[in-house]
Design a protein around this motif. Sequence first.
Motif, mmCIF file in Angstrom:
data_model
loop_
_atom_site.group_PDB
_atom_site.id
_atom_site.type_symbol
_atom_site.label_atom_id
_atom_site.label_comp_id
_atom_site.label_asym_id
_atom_site.label_seq_id
_atom_site.Cartn_x
_atom_site.Cartn_y
_atom_site.Cartn_z
ATOM 1 N N ARG A 1 0.834 -1.201 0.000
ATOM 2 C CA ARG A 1 0.000 0.000 0.000
ATOM 3 C C ARG A 1 0.869 1.252 0.000
ATOM 4 N N PHE A 2 1.905 1.287 0.840
ATOM 5 C CA PHE A 2 2.795 2.447 0.894
ATOM 6 C C PHE A 2 3.521 2.643 -0.426
ATOM 7 N N LYS A 3 3.994 1.554 -1.014
ATOM 8 C CA LYS A 3 4.720 1.636 -2.275
ATOM 9 C C LYS A 3 3.837 2.227 -3.372
ATOM 10 N N HIS A 4 2.616 1.716 -3.506
ATOM 11 C CA HIS A 4 1.682 2.247 -4.513
ATOM 12 C C HIS A 4 1.347 3.704 -4.235
ATOM 13 N N THR A 5 1.119 4.020 -2.984
ATOM 14 C CA THR A 5 0.752 5.390 -2.619
ATOM 15 C C THR A 5 1.870 6.365 -2.965
ATOM 16 N N VAL A 6 3.101 6.043 -2.604
ATOM 17 C CA VAL A 6 4.232 6.934 -2.868
ATOM 18 C C VAL A 6 4.466 7.072 -4.375
ATOM 19 N N GLN A 7 4.366 5.981 -5.129
ATOM 20 C CA GLN A 7 4.541 6.062 -6.588
ATOM 21 C C GLN A 7 3.493 6.977 -7.214
ATOM 22 N N PHE A 8 2.237 6.828 -6.809
ATOM 23 C CA PHE A 8 1.159 7.669 -7.329
ATOM 24 C C PHE A 8 1.402 9.124 -6.929
ATOM 25 N N PHE A 9 1.775 9.318 -5.678
ATOM 26 C CA PHE A 9 2.010 10.658 -5.132
ATOM 27 C C PHE A 9 3.090 11.386 -5.926
ATOM 28 N N ARG A 10 4.195 10.717 -6.202
ATOM 29 C CA ARG A 10 5.311 11.326 -6.944
ATOM 30 C C ARG A 10 4.892 11.793 -8.334
ATOM 31 N N GLN A 11 3.918 11.133 -8.931
ATOM 32 C CA GLN A 11 3.456 11.515 -10.263
ATOM 33 C C GLN A 11 2.706 12.842 -10.262
#
Length: 173
Positions: free
Chosen positions: A10-20
């Motif tokens: 969940r954290f990995k997906h969230t951070v990747q989306f956030f960076r975009q």
Amino acid sequence: MYENSFPNKRFKHTVQFFRQHVKTSETILDLGVENPLSDILKSNGYSVKNTSGLDLDLDTSEIESSKADVVTAFEIFEHLLSPFTVLKSIRANKIVVSIPLKLWFSSAYRSKTDMRDRHYHEFEDWQFDWLLEKSGWKIIASEKWTNPTKKMGIRPLLRLFTPRYYIVYAERS
């Protein structure tokens, strides 16, 4: 830092989306007290301030007085009686929010020991989209992902294929 922790996917997906969608130069107000995800964002160069733990159903003053460029709410809205009020009180022009999705094969989460740790809402994606649009937000991007477990059974099998989390980047319309 949190590589081996339980919510790693969940954290990995969230951070990747956030960076975009959010630049490190933008200031962030994260709804809720400091948490592992806000710490991860800070370690990735973001300037994050958390709310102090006030009951956001009753007091939105910290949100209304914030000068942050972006407001984040990661798995917060399902705990609120009135997420509409909180969404309307945001002064920033950008939000990144995530929620656990309603699962047809599982009832809403409710802690038996902590009265505050309950889901008053578990949305379907279209319901959450409607809430955002009705409260003045235009959805720019969204993603869903699954949350498989290492347990055996029908529900764990269904979790392999059924999206559990939904994240949205929206701007004030």
